[in-house]
Scaffold this active site. Structure first.
Site, PDB file in Angstrom:
ATOM      1  CG  LEU A 115      50.773  31.835  43.254  1.00 57.03           C
ATOM      2  CD1 LEU A 115      49.545  31.003  42.905  1.00 57.03           C
ATOM      3  CD2 LEU A 115      51.882  31.595  42.237  1.00 57.03           C
ATOM      4  N   PRO A 117      49.044  39.156  42.885  1.00 60.86           N
ATOM      5  CG  PRO A 117      47.650  40.269  44.410  1.00 60.86           C
ATOM      6  CD  PRO A 117      48.921  39.437  44.330  1.00 60.86           C
ATOM      7  CB  THR A 119      44.588  44.401  42.649  1.00 62.03           C
ATOM      8  OG1 THR A 119      44.709  43.185  43.404  1.00 62.03           O
ATOM      9  CG2 THR A 119      43.473  44.256  41.638  1.00 62.03           C
ATOM     10  CG  ASN A 120      47.544  44.981  46.557  1.00 58.60           C
ATOM     11  OD1 ASN A 120      47.608  46.201  46.455  1.00 58.60           O
ATOM     12  ND2 ASN A 120      46.639  44.381  47.303  1.00 58.60           N
ATOM     13  N   GLY A 198      42.526  35.970  42.827  1.00 60.25           N
ATOM     14  CA  GLY A 198      41.214  35.453  42.492  1.00 60.25           C
ATOM     15  C   GLY A 198      41.062  33.971  42.779  1.00 60.25           C
ATOM     16  N   GLY A 216      40.103  34.432  49.919  1.00 56.96           N
ATOM     17  CA  GLY A 216      38.832  34.274  49.233  1.00 56.96           C
ATOM     18  C   GLY A 216      38.339  35.559  48.614  1.00 56.96           C
ATOM     19  CB  CYS A 253      38.905  41.376  48.289  1.00 57.78           C
ATOM     20  SG  CYS A 253      40.394  41.132  49.278  1.00 57.78           S
ATOM     21  CD  GLU A 346      34.958  40.980  45.111  1.00 51.25           C
ATOM     22  OE1 GLU A 346      35.844  41.310  45.917  1.00 51.25           O
ATOM     23  OE2 GLU A 346      34.981  39.895  44.492  1.00 51.25           O
TER      24      GLU A 346
END
Length: 478
Positions: A115, A117, A119-120, A198, A216, A253, A346
């Protein structure tokens, strides 16, 4: 809520899984030299700057997240992952412990659902492909719908490299029309799921009924203590913050989110941050930023994730100079930490919160623990200190899986040429963060292991030695 999957989508995934299992039967027969060469080939297909640079640009254009300049630096993680792979065996015997009579053999885990993300969209599939090939696995990547095109392009570059080497390109596959329902179905058909992203994504992976590794949420917090008491140390600590905070517009993160700074060095450190590119927001500007970053319940608003500080300020209704690299707001002391204080949560953008602590180091630890009660427990923290006592006390107290000492959090957490952390693009956060492991997800997590045990001399102390003061002479008498 995810839409119901269609029969056509089910057929698509079933066909991909069938191809993957066919490829798996072949790659599991490869020897060490062959898999090492394939690892080098797929890395070389995407690592060159002229290739990675274009992927970085397209990733930002498609996702509207991140920074084209610093996203280029992420290719260095691939080199670290390749370095890690080439240093360790993954075929046949991988470890021998003669004194225990143990020999360990590596076996592939099979078909992995990855999976990816938003962002990457390139780093995650590329890094996981290298590890998977090394372990003789096959992967099917499920991109974020907002990054489907660039993820597919990255995967196809690696597939072409496999073809050139005479290997089955279906060792790596990608879903070209992803959706939540498609990802959920894919997970049920795999042998293992790698979920980087996420909390909802990770929770879904854990609920799939298939073994899964997840990461996480972050809320990286760095303490700067009173030993940062020379101009050189202050500058280095501030530089580390700038490197970590500014990487890909703070989308990671691991990017610094909160700084807890000792009162004796606070003012000089803030000056050093400004010299590194910080814009110090006024109280009024901070309130405006808060309104565009969180709703009234503290839920993070998506439009300000991973954007430049200038764009963040503009959305908030003010402007900052073009040379500013991030925005800093003042959080105060312990009274500014809590779920009702959104700046202690965050950020995932080019914003940093400054907290000041007074007196003994335990006060900094208390503030650190309070921040992690807001969010990010299990992920990471940092410390700029030259006190071995403070470093030890942080290691004892921090409810996180990784602590970086005198180095940029974002660079160090996932492995660096300057530390011994295992390189990865996925970081487990232990039970604190709802994960099964509290370590970086690396090669060993892509392999099954067979332990072969030969008999050894009996290894059992006497009852007296084993039970100590609880020993009783009649322990073996009925």
């Amino acid at each position: 809520m995810a839409k119901e999957i269609t029969p056509e989508q089910i057929a698509m995934i079933d066909e991909m899984v069938e191809k993957a299992r066919k490829a798996a039967k072949v790659i599991e027969t490869y020897d060490q030299a062959t898999v090492d060469r394939l690892c080098q080939a797929v890395t070389a297909a995407v690592y060159p700057l002229k290739v990675w640079g274009q992927l970085s640009d397209e990733a930002v254009d498609e996702t509207r997240l991140g920074d084209k300049v610093t996203k280029r630096n992420k290719r260095n993680k691939l080199k670290l992952i390749l370095r890690e792979c080439l240093r360790h065996p993954s075929v046949g015997v991988i470890e021998t412990i003669p004194e225990k009579g143990l020999v360990k053999y590596a076996k592939p885990v099979g078909v992995i659902g990855v999976l990816v993300p938003t962002t990457n969209p390139c780093l995650t599939p590329a890094g996981q492909a290298i590890y998977a090939i090394k372990a003789r696995d096959v992967i099917i990547c499920s991109p974020h719908p907002r990054a489907a095109k660039v993820t597919a392009k990255c995967v196809n570059l690696m597939r072409d490299a496999l073809k050139r080497e005479g290997a089955d390109p279906d060792i790596i596959q990608v879903i070209t029309e992803p959706s939540i329902s498609v990802s959920q179905y894919l997970m049920t058909r795999c042998d293992l799921v790698m979920a980087t992203g996420g909390r909802p994504m990770v929770k879904s992976a854990y609920s799939s009924g298939v073994p899964a590794y997840g990461s996480g949420a972050g809320n990286a917090t760095v303490i700067v203590d009173e030993t940062a008491n020379t101009p050189e140390r202050i500058r280095e600590a501030a530089m580390n913050t700038r490197i970590s905070k500014c990487s890909d517009f703070g989308s990671g993160c691991s990017c610094d989110g909160n700084l807890v700074v000792h009162e004796s060095v606070y003012d000089e450190f803030v000056k050093a941050l400004v010299a590194e590119g910080a814009y110090l927001a006024s109280a009024d500007e901070a309130e405006k930023i808060k309104l565009v970053m969180w709703d009234e319940t503290g839920h993070r608003l998506p439009d300000t994730v991973a954007i430049s500080p200038q764009a963040l300020a503009e959305k908030a209704g003010f402007s900052i100079p073009a040379d500013r690299k991030f925005i800093a707001v003042t959080g105060g002391g312990m009274e500014g930490i809590g779920k009702e204080h959104f700046f202690s949560s965050e950020k995932l953008t080019t914003l940093l919160t400054l907290f000041k602590y007074e007196g003994e180091f335990e006060n900094a630890l208390d503030m650190m623990r309070a921040i992690f009660e807001v969010g990010g427990k299990g992920h990471s923290c940092g410390l700029y200190s030259f006190s071995d006592d403070h470093i030890h006390r942080l290691g004892m107290a921090a409810p996180v899986s990784r602590c970086m000492i005198r180095q940029p959090n974002n660079r160090g957490n996932s492995g660096s040429a300057w530390n011994g952390m295992p390189p990865t693009s996925s970081m487990g956060c232990g039970t604190w963060g709802g994960n099964i492991v509290s370590e970086n997800i690396t090669l060993k997590h892509y392999m099954n292991t067979t332990w072969v045990a030969r008999p050894i001399l009996m290894d059992m102390p006497s009852n007296e030695a084993l039970f100590g003061e609880f020993y009783q002479e009649d322990m073996d008498v009925e």
